[in-house]
Design a protein around this motif. Structure first.
Motif, mmCIF file in Angstrom:
data_model
loop_
_atom_site.group_PDB
_atom_site.id
_atom_site.type_symbol
_atom_site.label_atom_id
_atom_site.label_comp_id
_atom_site.label_asym_id
_atom_site.label_seq_id
_atom_site.Cartn_x
_atom_site.Cartn_y
_atom_site.Cartn_z
ATOM 1 N N ALA A 162 42.578 40.906 27.046
ATOM 2 C CA ALA A 162 41.260 41.641 27.734
ATOM 3 C C ALA A 162 41.779 42.963 28.161
ATOM 4 O O ALA A 162 40.896 43.857 27.861
ATOM 5 N N LEU A 163 43.072 43.392 28.432
ATOM 6 C CA LEU A 163 43.507 44.297 28.560
ATOM 7 C C LEU A 163 43.377 45.460 27.314
ATOM 8 O O LEU A 163 42.800 46.470 27.514
ATOM 9 N N GLY A 164 43.980 44.966 26.036
ATOM 10 C CA GLY A 164 43.931 45.725 25.018
ATOM 11 C C GLY A 164 42.417 46.052 24.344
ATOM 12 O O GLY A 164 42.157 47.263 24.108
ATOM 13 N N VAL A 165 41.684 45.054 24.603
ATOM 14 C CA VAL A 165 40.295 45.153 24.022
ATOM 15 C C VAL A 165 39.468 46.104 24.956
ATOM 16 O O VAL A 165 38.655 46.888 24.454
ATOM 17 N N GLY A 172 37.738 54.482 22.761
ATOM 18 C CA GLY A 172 36.941 54.682 21.508
ATOM 19 C C GLY A 172 35.484 55.086 21.810
ATOM 20 O O GLY A 172 34.911 56.089 21.077
ATOM 21 N N LEU A 173 34.813 54.108 22.788
ATOM 22 C CA LEU A 173 33.648 54.601 22.956
ATOM 23 C C LEU A 173 33.411 56.010 23.637
ATOM 24 O O LEU A 173 32.158 56.652 23.498
ATOM 25 N N ARG A 210 50.672 42.392 22.151
ATOM 26 C CA ARG A 210 49.188 41.582 22.032
ATOM 27 C C ARG A 210 48.258 42.887 22.654
ATOM 28 O O ARG A 210 47.191 42.903 21.968
ATOM 29 N N ALA A 211 48.449 43.273 23.680
ATOM 30 C CA ALA A 211 47.606 44.305 24.183
ATOM 31 C C ALA A 211 47.363 45.507 23.383
ATOM 32 O O ALA A 211 46.443 46.144 22.769
ATOM 33 N N ALA A 218 40.149 47.018 18.722
ATOM 34 C CA ALA A 218 38.952 47.436 19.561
ATOM 35 C C ALA A 218 38.517 48.753 19.252
ATOM 36 O O ALA A 218 37.494 49.136 18.924
ATOM 37 N N ALA A 219 39.529 49.861 19.394
ATOM 38 C CA ALA A 219 39.063 51.128 19.085
ATOM 39 C C ALA A 219 38.790 51.612 17.721
ATOM 40 O O ALA A 219 37.969 52.171 17.562
#
Length: 422
Positions: A162-165, A172-173, A210-211, A218-219
Motif C-alpha cells: 500500500a505504501l509503494g502504490v 506520479g499524478l 516490495r514498496a 504505480a508511478a
C-alpha cells in the motif's frame, strides 16, 4: 521558434499566468473541450471540466463560482499541512500537547501563506499541486526509521504494498497537476531505496524492496495512463526552447531561442528570486532558517530531512526552467513543506532551551499569525482595477491580461496583452 498563437488561430497558449483573470469578449461556456489541454498540465482542466459541464459557465467567463474549487483545495492543503506537522512532531517525540500546537501552526502557516492565498482565488493549478505534494509527503513519513520494519510507532504504518502504490500514484499524478512535480518521484524512490539499505536484517529489506517495486510500477502506470488519456507527455516542456516564455506569449511573439550565457544567468536569477521571496517578511522570513534546523541528525532521521528534500527538489525543478520566472507561484509548495518543518523545529528547540515556558511558543505563534495574516489579507483585498484588455489585430484572437485561463476554459486561443510602455 514561433509563439503559441502567431500564425495559427487554432493554437492554444501554454505558459503560466501571473495576472488576475478578467472577462473576455467570447461569451458563455458550455463545456471544457479536450483540445483545451494543449501542452498544459491536464489534471486541473479535467477537474474544472466537471462544474463547467454542470452549467457553472453559463454566467460568462470566468464564472466566479468556478474559483470555489481553488478555495476548497487551499483549505484541504492547510488541513493536510496541519496533519503533517502533527505527525512529524509525534515522530520527534514532542508530546501530545506540543504536537497539537505544531499541527495548528503548520496548518495556519499554509492557510495564510500570501502566495497560496492569491493562487486559491484565481483559476490556477497551484492549490491542486500543493494538495498532491503534501499528501505525498504525509504518506512518505512512513519511511522514517522503523516505519517499514515495524508496525508500531507514532505514525500509522501502511503495508509495504500500500505504501509503494500510494507513493507512486500520488507522486506520479502530481506531475499532471503541476509540471515541476515530476521531481517528487526521484525523491520518493530515493527515500525508499535508503529505507531498503537502512535495515540490513529482519523483515525490513523485504518490505522496503516490495514498496520500492510497487512505487515504480504505480508511478509508471499512472504516467502511461495519463499520457494516453490526455496526449500530454511532458507539460509545458516547450518552455525549454524559449528565451522568455512570457515574451513569446505577447502580441509581438518574441519566441527567440535561448543561448548558454542567457540560460545560466536566468537559472541563477530564478534561484536568487526564489530564495529572496521565501525570506521576505510577509512570508514569515524566520521559517526557512528555523526549518534548516531539521537537517540535524535526530530531526533529519525523524522525517524532517525528507520533507526538506521534497521542498528542495520542487524548487530546483522550477529554477532550471530558465524561460519562466515567477517565485510567487513556484515557491508555494516548497514554502508549505518548509513551514511544516519550521513549526515542529521551533517547538523542539523551545522545549530544549525554555522548558516549561509556553509563553515563548505563544510569542512565536502570535508573530507568525500576525505577519502571515496581514499579508494574506492584503492579497484578498485585491489590487486596483486594470484597464480593459486590448484586442489584437489577429482575427478572432483576443489579447488578454490572462490568456491562459481563458484558453484553458474555452478551448479558444488568446495572446498576452502588455500595458502601454512595457
Amino acid at each position: 521558434g514561433r509563439s503559441a498563437t502567431e500564425g495559427d488561430p487554432g493554437a492554444r497558449p501554454t505558459p503560466d499566468d501571473d495576472a488576475p483573470a478578467r472577462p473576455a469578449p467570447e461569451g458563455a461556456l458550455t463545456a471544457l473541450p479536450a483540445p483545451a489541454f494543449g501542452d498544459r498540465a491536464p489534471l486541473y482542466p479535467l477537474l474544472l471540466a466537471l462544474p463547467v459541464t454542470w452549467g457553472l459557465g453559463a454566467a460568462g467567463w470566468p464564472d466566479p463560482r468556478l474559483q470555489l474549487l481553488g478555495v476548497v483545495l487551499a483549505a484541504l492543503a492547510a488541513a493536510l499541512a496541519g496533519e503533517l506537522a502533527l505527525a512529524l512532531a509525534r515522530l520527534r517525540g514532542l508530546g501530545a500537547r506540543s504536537a497539537l500546537w505544531c499541527g495548528l501552526l503548520g496548518g495556519l502557516a499554509v492557510a495564510w501563506a500570501p502566495s497560496g492565498v492569491r493562487a486559491s482565488v484565481h483559476l490556477w493549478a497551484e492549490p491542486l499541486g500543493l494538495v498532491l505534494a503534501l499528501a505525498t509527503a504525509r504518506l512518505a513519513l512512513a519511511l522514517a526509521p522503523g516505519g517499514l520494519g515495524s508496525d508500531a510507532g507514532a505514525v500509522a504504518r501502511p503495508s509495504p504494498l500500500a505504501l509503494g502504490v500510494g507513493l507512486g500514484l500520488l507522486a506520479g499524478l502530481a506531475r499532471f497537476a503541476r509540471p515541476e512535480a515530476w521531481a517528487l518521484v526521484p525523491v520518493v524512490l530515493g527515500a525508499l531505496a535508503l529505507a531498503w539499505r537502512r535495515e540490513p536484517a529482519g523483515p525490513g529489506p523485504d518490505r522496503a524492496g516490495r514498496a520500492l517495486a510497487a512505487c515504480l510500477v504505480a508511478a509508471l502506470a499512472v504516467n502511461v495512463a495519463g499520457v494516453l488519456a490526455t496526449g500530454v507527455i511532458a507539460p509545458q516542456v516547450e518552455l525549454l526552447g524559449l528565451r522568455d516564455g512570457v515574451a513569446a506569449m505577447g502580441v509581438a511573439g518574441d519566441a527567440s531561442a535561448p543561448n548558454p550565457g542567457g540560460v545560466a544567468a536566468a537559472v541563477l536569477g530564478n534561484l536568487l528570486d526564489q530564495l529572496a521571496h521565501v525570506l521576505l517578511p510577509k512570508n514569515g522570513f524566520v521559517l526557512l532558517p528555523v526549518a534548516l534546523l531539521g537537517l540535524r541528525g535526530p530531526a533529519r532521521r525523524a522525517g524532517a530531512g525528507l520533507l526538506l528534500a521534497l521542498a528542495l527538489a520542487l524548487c530546483l525543478a522550477t529554477v532550471v526552467v530558465w524561460s519562466a520566472r515567477d517565485p510567487h507561484r513556484f515557491t508555494i509548495a516548497p514554502f508549505a513543506l518548509v513551514a511544516v518543518v519550521a513549526a515542529v523545529e521551533a517547538e523542539a528547540w523551545r522545549k530544549r532551551l525554555l522548558p516549561g515556558r509556553p509563553a515563548a511558543l505563544a510569542l512565536w505563534a502570535g508573530a507568525l499569525v500576525a505577519v502571515l495574516g496581514h499579508a494574506a489579507g492584503r492579497e484578498l483585498r485585491g489590487r486596483p482595477e486594470a484597464p480593459p484588455p486590448v484586442v489584437a489585430s489577429l482575427p478572432g484572437v483576443p489579447a488578454l491580461d490572462d490568456p491562459w485561463s481563458y484558453a484553458l476554459l474555452t478551448g479558444r486561443p488568446a495572446v498576452l496583452a502588455r500595458p502601454p510602455g512595457r
